[in-house]
Design a protein around this motif. Structure first.
Motif, PDB file in Angstrom:
ATOM      1  N   TYR A   1       0.814  -1.209   0.000  1.00  0.00           N
ATOM      2  CA  TYR A   1       0.000   0.000   0.000  1.00  0.00           C
ATOM      3  C   TYR A   1       0.851   1.265   0.000  1.00  0.00           C
ATOM      4  CZ  TYR A   1      -2.776  -3.828   1.866  1.00  0.00           C
ATOM      5  OH  TYR A   1      -3.353  -5.055   2.066  1.00  0.00           O
ATOM      6  N   HIS A   2       2.024   1.215   0.635  1.00  0.00           N
ATOM      7  CA  HIS A   2       2.868   2.402   0.721  1.00  0.00           C
ATOM      8  C   HIS A   2       3.325   2.856  -0.668  1.00  0.00           C
ATOM      9  CE1 HIS A   2       5.714  -0.963   0.512  1.00  0.00           C
ATOM     10  NE2 HIS A   2       6.613  -0.106   0.070  1.00  0.00           N
ATOM     11  N   GLU A   3       3.325   1.955  -1.647  1.00  0.00           N
ATOM     12  CA  GLU A   3       3.754   2.318  -2.994  1.00  0.00           C
ATOM     13  C   GLU A   3       2.669   3.070  -3.759  1.00  0.00           C
ATOM     14  OE1 GLU A   3       5.454  -0.922  -5.144  1.00  0.00           O
ATOM     15  OE2 GLU A   3       6.763  -1.527  -3.480  1.00  0.00           O
ATOM     16  N   LEU A   4       1.515   3.243  -3.137  1.00  0.00           N
ATOM     17  CA  LEU A   4       0.448   4.031  -3.754  1.00  0.00           C
ATOM     18  C   LEU A   4       0.532   5.503  -3.376  1.00  0.00           C
ATOM     19  CD1 LEU A   4      -2.607   1.632  -3.242  1.00  0.00           C
ATOM     20  CD2 LEU A   4      -1.286   2.012  -5.332  1.00  0.00           C
ATOM     21  N   ARG A   5       1.438   5.842  -2.484  1.00  0.00           N
ATOM     22  CA  ARG A   5       1.554   7.244  -2.055  1.00  0.00           C
ATOM     23  C   ARG A   5       1.967   8.119  -3.232  1.00  0.00           C
ATOM     24  NH1 ARG A   5       0.506   7.592   3.012  1.00  0.00           N
ATOM     25  NH2 ARG A   5       0.930   5.865   4.461  1.00  0.00           N
ATOM     26  N   GLY A   6       1.265   9.219  -3.376  1.00  0.00           N
ATOM     27  CA  GLY A   6       1.494  10.114  -4.498  1.00  0.00           C
ATOM     28  C   GLY A   6       0.542   9.836  -5.643  1.00  0.00           C
ATOM     29  N   LEU A   7       0.250   8.568  -5.877  1.00  0.00           N
ATOM     30  CA  LEU A   7      -0.701   8.202  -6.931  1.00  0.00           C
ATOM     31  C   LEU A   7      -2.136   8.319  -6.433  1.00  0.00           C
ATOM     32  CD1 LEU A   7      -1.535   6.944  -9.651  1.00  0.00           C
ATOM     33  CD2 LEU A   7      -1.162   4.698  -8.617  1.00  0.00           C
ATOM     34  N   ALA A   8      -2.376   7.847  -5.202  1.00  0.00           N
ATOM     35  CA  ALA A   8      -3.700   7.912  -4.583  1.00  0.00           C
ATOM     36  C   ALA A   8      -3.640   8.829  -3.363  1.00  0.00           C
ATOM     37  CB  ALA A   8      -4.169   6.521  -4.175  1.00  0.00           C
ATOM     38  N   SER A   9      -4.799   9.374  -2.981  1.00  0.00           N
ATOM     39  CA  SER A   9      -4.845  10.236  -1.805  1.00  0.00           C
ATOM     40  C   SER A   9      -4.557   9.422  -0.551  1.00  0.00           C
ATOM     41  CB  SER A   9      -6.223  10.896  -1.688  1.00  0.00           C
ATOM     42  OG  SER A   9      -7.218   9.924  -1.404  1.00  0.00           O
ATOM     43  N   ASN A  10      -4.099  10.086   0.500  1.00  0.00           N
ATOM     44  CA  ASN A  10      -3.794   9.400   1.759  1.00  0.00           C
ATOM     45  C   ASN A  10      -5.029   8.712   2.333  1.00  0.00           C
ATOM     46  OD1 ASN A  10      -1.114  10.232   1.653  1.00  0.00           O
ATOM     47  ND2 ASN A  10      -1.505  12.084   2.845  1.00  0.00           N
ATOM     48  N   GLU A  11      -6.200   9.354   2.186  1.00  0.00           N
ATOM     49  CA  GLU A  11      -7.437   8.760   2.695  1.00  0.00           C
ATOM     50  C   GLU A  11      -7.749   7.449   1.976  1.00  0.00           C
ATOM     51  OE1 GLU A  11      -7.631  13.182   3.344  1.00  0.00           O
ATOM     52  OE2 GLU A  11      -7.064  11.861   1.700  1.00  0.00           O
ATOM     53  N   VAL A  12      -7.535   7.424   0.672  1.00  0.00           N
ATOM     54  CA  VAL A  12      -7.795   6.205  -0.098  1.00  0.00           C
ATOM     55  C   VAL A  12      -6.823   5.097   0.303  1.00  0.00           C
ATOM     56  CG1 VAL A  12      -7.594   5.199  -2.409  1.00  0.00           C
ATOM     57  CG2 VAL A  12      -8.913   7.284  -2.069  1.00  0.00           C
ATOM     58  N   ILE A  13      -5.558   5.446   0.502  1.00  0.00           N
ATOM     59  CA  ILE A  13      -4.567   4.440   0.889  1.00  0.00           C
ATOM     60  C   ILE A  13      -4.940   3.816   2.227  1.00  0.00           C
ATOM     61  CG2 ILE A  13      -2.145   4.078   1.524  1.00  0.00           C
ATOM     62  CD1 ILE A  13      -1.444   6.313  -0.477  1.00  0.00           C
ATOM     63  N   GLU A  14      -5.346   4.645   3.188  1.00  0.00           N
ATOM     64  CA  GLU A  14      -5.764   4.122   4.486  1.00  0.00           C
ATOM     65  C   GLU A  14      -6.995   3.232   4.342  1.00  0.00           C
ATOM     66  OE1 GLU A  14      -6.390   7.466   6.976  1.00  0.00           O
ATOM     67  OE2 GLU A  14      -4.280   8.096   6.983  1.00  0.00           O
ATOM     68  N   TYR A  15      -7.907   3.643   3.489  1.00  0.00           N
ATOM     69  CA  TYR A  15      -9.144   2.880   3.295  1.00  0.00           C
ATOM     70  C   TYR A  15      -8.868   1.515   2.668  1.00  0.00           C
ATOM     71  CZ  TYR A  15     -13.641   1.506   1.328  1.00  0.00           C
ATOM     72  OH  TYR A  15     -14.769   0.804   0.989  1.00  0.00           O
ATOM     73  N   VAL A  16      -8.078   1.465   1.581  1.00  0.00           N
ATOM     74  CA  VAL A  16      -7.828   0.184   0.914  1.00  0.00           C
ATOM     75  C   VAL A  16      -7.010  -0.748   1.801  1.00  0.00           C
ATOM     76  CG1 VAL A  16      -8.005   1.207  -1.385  1.00  0.00           C
ATOM     77  CG2 VAL A  16      -5.763   1.006  -0.324  1.00  0.00           C
ATOM     78  N   GLU A  17      -6.113  -0.183   2.593  1.00  0.00           N
ATOM     79  CA  GLU A  17      -5.339  -1.030   3.503  1.00  0.00           C
ATOM     80  C   GLU A  17      -6.261  -1.681   4.535  1.00  0.00           C
ATOM     81  OE1 GLU A  17      -1.353  -0.879   6.366  1.00  0.00           O
ATOM     82  OE2 GLU A  17      -2.066   0.944   5.354  1.00  0.00           O
ATOM     83  N   LYS A  18      -7.211  -0.899   5.028  1.00  0.00           N
ATOM     84  CA  LYS A  18      -8.166  -1.438   5.995  1.00  0.00           C
ATOM     85  C   LYS A  18      -9.029  -2.518   5.359  1.00  0.00           C
ATOM     86  CE  LYS A  18     -12.054  -0.035   8.952  1.00  0.00           C
ATOM     87  NZ  LYS A  18     -12.901   1.117   9.397  1.00  0.00           N
ATOM     88  N   LYS A  19      -9.515  -2.272   4.135  1.00  0.00           N
ATOM     89  CA  LYS A  19     -10.358  -3.245   3.458  1.00  0.00           C
ATOM     90  C   LYS A  19      -9.587  -4.517   3.137  1.00  0.00           C
ATOM     91  CE  LYS A  19     -14.001  -2.836   2.334  1.00  0.00           C
ATOM     92  NZ  LYS A  19     -15.287  -3.146   3.022  1.00  0.00           N
ATOM     93  N   CYS A  20      -8.351  -4.368   2.668  1.00  0.00           N
ATOM     94  CA  CYS A  20      -7.567  -5.539   2.262  1.00  0.00           C
ATOM     95  C   CYS A  20      -7.120  -6.360   3.465  1.00  0.00           C
ATOM     96  CB  CYS A  20      -6.353  -5.093   1.442  1.00  0.00           C
ATOM     97  SG  CYS A  20      -6.781  -4.422  -0.175  1.00  0.00           S
ATOM     98  N   THR A  21      -6.947  -5.721   4.602  1.00  0.00           N
ATOM     99  CA  THR A  21      -6.530  -6.442   5.807  1.00  0.00           C
ATOM    100  C   THR A  21      -7.567  -7.466   6.232  1.00  0.00           C
ATOM    101  OG1 THR A  21      -5.242  -4.539   6.564  1.00  0.00           O
ATOM    102  CG2 THR A  21      -5.838  -6.180   8.221  1.00  0.00           C
ATOM    103  N   SER A  22      -8.832  -7.185   5.934  1.00  0.00           N
ATOM    104  CA  SER A  22      -9.906  -8.101   6.326  1.00  0.00           C
ATOM    105  C   SER A  22     -10.046  -9.288   5.374  1.00  0.00           C
ATOM    106  CB  SER A  22     -11.238  -7.348   6.386  1.00  0.00           C
ATOM    107  OG  SER A  22     -11.600  -6.873   5.102  1.00  0.00           O
ATOM    108  N   LEU A  23      -9.291  -9.295   4.265  1.00  0.00           N
ATOM    109  CA  LEU A  23      -9.375 -10.378   3.291  1.00  0.00           C
ATOM    110  C   LEU A  23      -8.348 -11.454   3.587  1.00  0.00           C
ATOM    111  CD1 LEU A  23      -9.636  -8.275  -0.009  1.00  0.00           C
ATOM    112  CD2 LEU A  23     -11.517  -9.179   1.368  1.00  0.00           C
ATOM    113  N   THR A  24      -8.625 -12.662   3.134  1.00  0.00           N
ATOM    114  CA  THR A  24      -7.622 -13.717   3.198  1.00  0.00           C
ATOM    115  C   THR A  24      -6.554 -13.440   2.145  1.00  0.00           C
ATOM    116  OG1 THR A  24      -8.732 -15.124   1.573  1.00  0.00           O
ATOM    117  CG2 THR A  24      -9.417 -15.342   3.883  1.00  0.00           C
ATOM    118  N   ALA A  25      -5.427 -14.124   2.245  1.00  0.00           N
ATOM    119  CA  ALA A  25      -4.344 -13.925   1.278  1.00  0.00           C
ATOM    120  C   ALA A  25      -4.825 -14.236  -0.136  1.00  0.00           C
ATOM    121  CB  ALA A  25      -3.148 -14.795   1.647  1.00  0.00           C
TER     122      ALA A  25
END
Length: 274
Positions: A146-170
């Motif tokens: 997710y850290h590689e999305l910095r600059g491309l996506a807003s900080n709010e979006v990065i935090e959101y996708v990280e939260k959503k992806c954390t709840s998924l299985t590998a």
């Protein structure tokens, strides 16, 4: 009017179907997407104060996304080899059309923005750029980078996708990755130019992507209203219809960067139980 717009929609999707297994994802025009699925918790985009002179014409440049020094999301030397290699896709048939009235509204708004700001969001170059952005963002999410999305996506979006992806299985996270050949069709759902209290202006466009995916669970109910995927060959995973919704944001200020930033990310598979 409804009959005319429906005919236009059928012609656009009919040309899409004519591409058979190699269904064309890059088209100009076409009907707009079905109403947005609920995003639930998508981070709001931050408004940025800036100013612009009325009637100013922006110079046309390649589609560039913020934070990408190598211009990953624009054509270089005529090359058209985006991330996400090609692979054989199952036959896809068109079984319906999206809402033609949303398409008309977006087409009119995009035409006005092009007229006043010289910003063509209906071009093949723009559509190629946003597809490449989807491929890039989904790849980083699938690998947990997710850290590689910095600059491309807003900080709010990065935090959101990280939260959503954390709840998924590998396995579910890996299925988020979208290759260029997975994209069936792309259409706008909302286009706007916002003016803030300081007289600043910025443009945002919400795009819906129709995809083929090997995600766990059922097909996206919004997707199967428009497309149907043929059964996969014996031994291979069954491809299913899915959708993704991304919002792109750009300033319209004289002298400001012409980079686009991703300000909303939503994937259908996030709504499935983990």
């Amino acid at each position: 009017m409804q009959r005319i717009t429906s005919l236009a929609a059928c012609r656009e999707l009919g040309g899409l179907a004519a591409c058979s297994a190699g269904l064309c994802g890059r088209r100009r025009g076409g009907p707009a997407a079905v109403p947005l699925a609920p995003w639930g918790g998508v981070a709001p985009r931050p408004g940025r104060p800036f100013s612009a002179e009325p009637g100013r014409r922006e110079s046309r440049r390649g589609v560039v996304f913020a934070g990408d020094k190598r211009r990953l999301f624009c054509t270089q030397n005529g090359a058209e080899n985006p991330p996400g290699g090609s692979q054989q896709r199952p036959a896809i048939s068109v079984v319906g059309i999206p809402d033609p009235f949303t398409w008309i509204r977006c087409k009119v708004q995009m035409s006005l923005i092009d007229l006043y700001f010289d910003l063509d969001m209906d071009s093949e170059e723009f559509h190629r750029g946003i597809k490449q952005a989807l491929v890039h963002v989904s790849d980083k999410m699938s690998r947990g980078r997710y850290h590689e999305l910095r600059g491309l996506a807003s900080n709010e979006v990065i935090e959101y996708v990280e939260k959503k992806c954390t709840s998924l299985t590998a396995a579910q996270r890996q299925q988020l990755a979208v290759k260029m050949d997975d994209i069936i069709f792309v259409l706008p759902e909302e286009v706007s130019v916002i003016f803030d209290n300081s007289g600043g202006k910025f443009c945002s466009i919400v795009m819906r992507f129709w995809l083929v995916s090997t995600h766990e669970g059922p097909d996206d109910p919004e997707g199967i209203k428009i497309f149907k995927v043929a059964s996969s060959e014996e031994g291979g995973p069954q491809k299913k219809i899915a959708t993704a919704v991304y919002e792109f944001h750009r300033e319209l200020t004289r002298g400001a960067s012409d980079d686009w930033t991703v300000t909303t990310v939503w994937h259908y598979s996030w709504t499935l139980p983990s």
